[in-house]
Design a protein around this motif. Sequence first.
Motif: not given
Length: 82
Positions: A4-10
């Motif tokens: 998952y992306s670091e800035n958007k954990e979802t």
Amino acid sequence: MRVYSENKETELVQAVCNCCGKNLLVENGFVKEECIHVEHDFGFFGTRDGISQKFDLCEACYRKIVEKFSIPAEEWERKELL
């Protein structure tokens, strides 16, 4: 395995088959090809008591595993796909 992306954990950015390592197609946070996702919490009376695991399999790896079953997996056709 899902990343998952670091800035958007979802927000899903990558999915990889844990068996063969194939990168599965991900677009806009969704896996766009067949992928079997398994999450399991092991309970009592086994050697993995209290352990949780999750993994992803591509369709080819899933098929290879299921073909080895002594008793075939139950199979039926769904009338509606949601």
